[in-house]
Design an enzyme around this catalytic site. Structure first.
Site, PDB file in Angstrom:
ATOM      1  N   GLU A 255       0.896  -1.035  -0.263  1.00 44.79           N
ATOM      2  CA  GLU A 255      -0.008   0.230   0.015  1.00 44.79           C
ATOM      3  C   GLU A 255       0.984   1.160   0.051  1.00 44.79           C
ATOM      4  O   GLU A 255       1.357   1.425   1.116  1.00 44.79           O
ATOM      5  CB  GLU A 255      -0.916   0.167   1.208  1.00 44.79           C
ATOM      6  CG  GLU A 255      -1.938  -1.248   1.077  1.00 44.79           C
ATOM      7  CD  GLU A 255      -2.924  -1.096   0.335  1.00 44.79           C
ATOM      8  OE1 GLU A 255      -3.161  -0.183  -0.059  1.00 44.79           O
ATOM      9  OE2 GLU A 255      -3.664  -1.871   0.075  1.00 44.79           O
ATOM     10  N   CYS A 289      -2.385   8.975   2.626  1.00 47.10           N
ATOM     11  CA  CYS A 289      -2.112   8.690   1.039  1.00 47.10           C
ATOM     12  C   CYS A 289      -3.441   8.710   0.317  1.00 47.10           C
ATOM     13  O   CYS A 289      -2.978   8.991  -0.851  1.00 47.10           O
ATOM     14  CB  CYS A 289      -1.821   7.182   1.187  1.00 47.10           C
ATOM     15  SG  CYS A 289      -3.014   6.178   1.883  1.00 47.10           S
TER      16      CYS A 289
HETATM   17  P1  NAP Z   1       8.174   5.508   4.512  1.00 52.60           P
HETATM   18  O1  NAP Z   1       9.307   6.201   4.639  1.00 52.60           O
HETATM   19  O2  NAP Z   1       8.275   4.594   3.343  1.00 52.60           O
HETATM   20  O3  NAP Z   1       8.072   4.633   6.097  1.00 52.60           O
HETATM   21  C1  NAP Z   1       7.257   3.723   6.128  1.00 52.60           C
HETATM   22  C2  NAP Z   1       7.674   2.627   7.187  1.00 52.60           C
HETATM   23  O4  NAP Z   1       8.931   1.844   6.527  1.00 52.60           O
HETATM   24  C3  NAP Z   1       8.281   3.169   8.426  1.00 52.60           C
HETATM   25  O5  NAP Z   1       8.115   2.184   9.582  1.00 52.60           O
HETATM   26  C4  NAP Z   1       9.823   3.023   8.325  1.00 52.60           C
HETATM   27  O6  NAP Z   1      10.376   2.849   9.351  1.00 52.60           O
HETATM   28  C5  NAP Z   1       9.865   1.929   7.397  1.00 52.60           C
HETATM   29  N1  NAP Z   1      11.194   2.008   6.666  1.00 52.60           N
HETATM   30  C6  NAP Z   1      11.869   3.197   5.955  1.00 52.60           C
HETATM   31  N2  NAP Z   1      12.696   2.649   5.260  1.00 52.60           N
HETATM   32  C7  NAP Z   1      12.929   1.293   5.413  1.00 52.60           C
HETATM   33  C8  NAP Z   1      13.931   0.438   4.823  1.00 52.60           C
HETATM   34  N3  NAP Z   1      14.864   0.765   4.065  1.00 52.60           N
HETATM   35  N4  NAP Z   1      13.663  -0.883   5.369  1.00 52.60           N
HETATM   36  C9  NAP Z   1      12.649  -1.306   6.060  1.00 52.60           C
HETATM   37  N5  NAP Z   1      11.743  -0.358   6.525  1.00 52.60           N
HETATM   38  C10 NAP Z   1      12.050   0.823   6.317  1.00 52.60           C
HETATM   39  O7  NAP Z   1       7.010   6.131   4.692  1.00 52.60           O
HETATM   40  P2  NAP Z   1       6.439   7.418   5.401  1.00 52.60           P
HETATM   41  O8  NAP Z   1       6.915   8.614   5.051  1.00 52.60           O
HETATM   42  O9  NAP Z   1       6.581   6.883   6.962  1.00 52.60           O
HETATM   43  O10 NAP Z   1       4.971   7.241   5.280  1.00 52.60           O
HETATM   44  C11 NAP Z   1       4.141   7.900   4.503  1.00 52.60           C
HETATM   45  C12 NAP Z   1       3.989   7.223   3.026  1.00 52.60           C
HETATM   46  O11 NAP Z   1       3.066   6.201   3.362  1.00 52.60           O
HETATM   47  C13 NAP Z   1       3.333   8.147   1.839  1.00 52.60           C
HETATM   48  O12 NAP Z   1       3.818   7.998   0.746  1.00 52.60           O
HETATM   49  C14 NAP Z   1       2.036   7.593   1.837  1.00 52.60           C
HETATM   50  O13 NAP Z   1       1.359   7.725   0.917  1.00 52.60           O
HETATM   51  C15 NAP Z   1       2.025   6.202   2.378  1.00 52.60           C
HETATM   52  N6  NAP Z   1       0.908   5.522   2.787  1.00 52.60           N
HETATM   53  C16 NAP Z   1       0.148   4.623   2.017  1.00 52.60           C
HETATM   54  C17 NAP Z   1      -1.035   4.064   2.515  1.00 52.60           C
HETATM   55  C18 NAP Z   1      -1.710   3.256   1.624  1.00 52.60           C
HETATM   56  O14 NAP Z   1      -2.590   2.399   2.062  1.00 52.60           O
HETATM   57  N7  NAP Z   1      -1.503   3.075   0.090  1.00 52.60           N
HETATM   58  C19 NAP Z   1      -1.471   4.429   3.794  1.00 52.60           C
HETATM   59  C20 NAP Z   1      -0.691   5.207   4.596  1.00 52.60           C
HETATM   60  C21 NAP Z   1       0.599   5.851   4.091  1.00 52.60           C
HETATM   61  P3  NAP Z   1      11.082   4.199  10.300  1.00 52.60           P
HETATM   62  O15 NAP Z   1       9.894   4.917  10.828  1.00 52.60           O
HETATM   63  O16 NAP Z   1      12.059   3.747  11.211  1.00 52.60           O
HETATM   64  O17 NAP Z   1      11.794   4.941   9.303  1.00 52.60           O
END
Ligand code: NAP
Length: 487
Positions: A255, A289
């Site tokens: 997602e 999102c």
């Molecule tokens: P993110 O940077 O991708 O982080 C999401 C999760 O991934 C966090 O738990 C983060 O941990 C972890 N993470 C980051 N880098 C990683 C790696 N290299 N290996 C493993 N895990 C890793 O996203 P965000 O900025 O927190 O969240 C916002 C994004 O989520 C937006 O793009 C939004 O659109 C999307 N989103 C999508 C949906 C959907 O249902 N489609 C719903 C909600 C949000 P840390 O916290 O430790 O960095």
């Protein structure tokens, strides 16, 4: 001031195999409204993540062997406890994530609804009997749980992004390990406390909290005992995790990010469009999102829509989410705010105008003003990127074909919205939009009964609805031969 001692669901270490991890709590959890430390959690890492996967593996046979009815009763109890503790869960959520308390209560109800839904839906995992090509054969199809499910979730919905996955997994008969975002571990741990109180057996639902995203992520995407990996977060990180999952060919669902168009046609009900745009843009301070990212307004209603929309946005109250009046809370960090502000200023340099807001708010360091931009074009940074802040770029258009081309001119395809009263246009536009979810004369589209998910680089798989179980089930085909004729 919230009395933290009164919060019985405030847990500060990972929950693995029914045990709370021991150790020194030294990883700070920060309140984004004031940058103050709420509490510290024990910083788990690779070893604890491996323990959690093994615990889920051990718990799997007994959980899978329970009837769907037995699993459903435990999940129903979990749902009940979440709703009985809605206020406390919401308080914890607002403290660590920042959204207004009323929205946090809404998220708890939304998150809990998935547990209720899949407690029931698990009873309807039907198989199939298919007519065979030969008279002495029968074709039977069974659906079975995939096994251990690993998940990584983001900070923007610290409760619901976990429950949407965990509920489907547990309902299908899988066991579950989640690593929540570093900024928001407390909501996940509170869910674990309630799972324990509900009687969910040890090892079935595990939460590992720690700041080693990469190391813990490698375990969850590459451990041979994990059968399925599910992620909610950015498209960029999602791509890395898909590649990691390839090494052991895991079942994967994603997602990811969006760039939602919100189209207002000349024949729209303008007041309804304004209400829908406010709801879909400004909730969670725009950090959703499915948030509206680009508002397209047709020539004939452009001036009327802009005037009413700007007047409505002006009314939004920006404050700490714990204040009763708050409608827009802080962004998650100062660096997130800086990213939003850069999109705004770069687009202004390219000719966009600020009609409202456009800067840091007086409420504090992490608060951004509710902002409206006009004279925006679809190639500006504010339109091309996922904003994740309370900013509405408005783009003017003349005809249907032109706006569809612009709306689809992006690599992602999560949610889209449009307002019109023409029934022919409703079908034409809904079918032409390259998005997984479409709001038609509606700005709020998410609920447990509906299939949530995107197309293109917004990901794969669906959460919620009866389709939501598919990602947690394997299809097994049984070919029964030698039936012959009764002589
Ligand atoms: P993110 O940077 O991708 O982080 C999401 C999760 O991934 C966090 O738990 C983060 O941990 C972890 N993470 C980051 N880098 C990683 C790696 N290299 N290996 C493993 N895990 C890793 O996203 P965000 O900025 O927190 O969240 C916002 C994004 O989520 C937006 O793009 C939004 O659109 C999307 N989103 C999508 C949906 C959907 O249902 N489609 C719903 C909600 C949000 P840390 O916290 O430790 O960095």
């Amino acid at each position: 001031m919230t009395n933290l001692k009164a919060l019985s669901l405030l847990k500060t270490s990972s929950y693995i195999n029914g045990q709370w991890q021991q150790g020194k709590a030294d990883l700070a959890v920060i309140n984004p409204a004031n940058d103050k430390t709420i509490t510290h959690v024990v910083n788990a890492g690779i070893a604890e993540t491996e323990q959690a996967v093994l615990a889920a593996q051990q718990a799997l046979p007994a959980w899978r062997a329970k009837s769907a009815n037995e699993r459903g009763k435990l999940m129903r109890r979990w749902f009940d406890l979440m709703m009985e503790n809605q206020d406390e869960l919401a308080t914890i959520l607002t403290l660590e994530q920042g959204k207004p308390l009323a929205e946090a209560k809404g998220e708890i109800a939304y998150g809990a609804a998935f547990i209720e839904w899949f407690a029931e839906e698990g009873k309807r995992i039907y198989g199939d009997v298919i007519p065979a090509p030969a008279a002495d054969k029968r074709i039977l199809v069974l659906k079975q749980p995939v096994g251990v499910v690993a998940a990584i979730t983001p900070w923007n919905f610290p409760n619901a992004m976990i429950s949407r996955k965990a509920a489907a997994a547990l309902g299908a008969g899988c066991t579950f390990v989640v690593r929540p975002a570093t900024q928001t571990p407390l909501s996940a741990l509170a869910m674990a406390e309630l799972a324990e109180r509900a009687g969910i057996p040890a090892g079935v639902f595990n939460v590992v909290v720690g700041d080693d995203a990469k190391g813990m992520g490698k375990v969850l995407t590459q451990h041979p005992a994990v059968a399925k990996f599910t992620f909610t977060g950015s498209t960029e990180v999602g791509k890395t995790l898909i590649a990691q999952c390839a090494t052991t060919v895991k079942k994967v669902s994603m997602e990811l990010g969006g760039n939602a168009p919100f189209i207002v046609f000349d024949d729209a009900d303008i007041d309804a469009a304004v209400t829908g745009a406010i709801a879909s843009k400004y909730r969670n301070a725009g950090q959703t999102c499915v948030c509206t990212n680009r508002i397209f307004v047709q020539d004939g209603v452009y001036d009327a829509f802009c005037a009413k929309f700007i007047a409505a946005v002006k009314q939004l109250k920006i404050a700490d989410g714990m204040h009763d009046s708050s409608q827009i809370g802080p962004l998650i960090t100062r660096s997130a705010l800086d990213d939003v502000h850069k999109l705004v200023t770069d687009s202004v340099q390219q000719g966009a105008k600020i009609a409202l807001g456009g800067d840091v708010d007086k409420a504090g360091h992490n608060f951004y003003q509710a902002t409206v931009m006009t004279d925006v074009t679809n190639d500006m940074p504010i339109a091309k990127n996922e904003i994740f802040g309370p900013v509405s770029p408005i783009i003017r258009f003349s005809d249907e074909a032109e706006v569809l081309k612009q709306a689809n001119d992006t690599d992602v395809g999560l949610a889209a919205y449009f307002y019109t009263r023409d029934i022919g246009r409703i079908f034409r536009v809904a079918e032409a939009l390259e998005y997984g979810m479409i709001g038609i004369n509606e700005g709020l589209i998410s609920n447990a009964a509906a299939p949530f998910g995107g197309v293109k680089q917004s990901g794969s798989g669906r959460e919620g609805s009866h389709y939501g179980l598919d990602d947690y089930l394997e299809i097994k085909y049984l070919c029964l031969g030698g039936i012959g004729a009764n002589s």
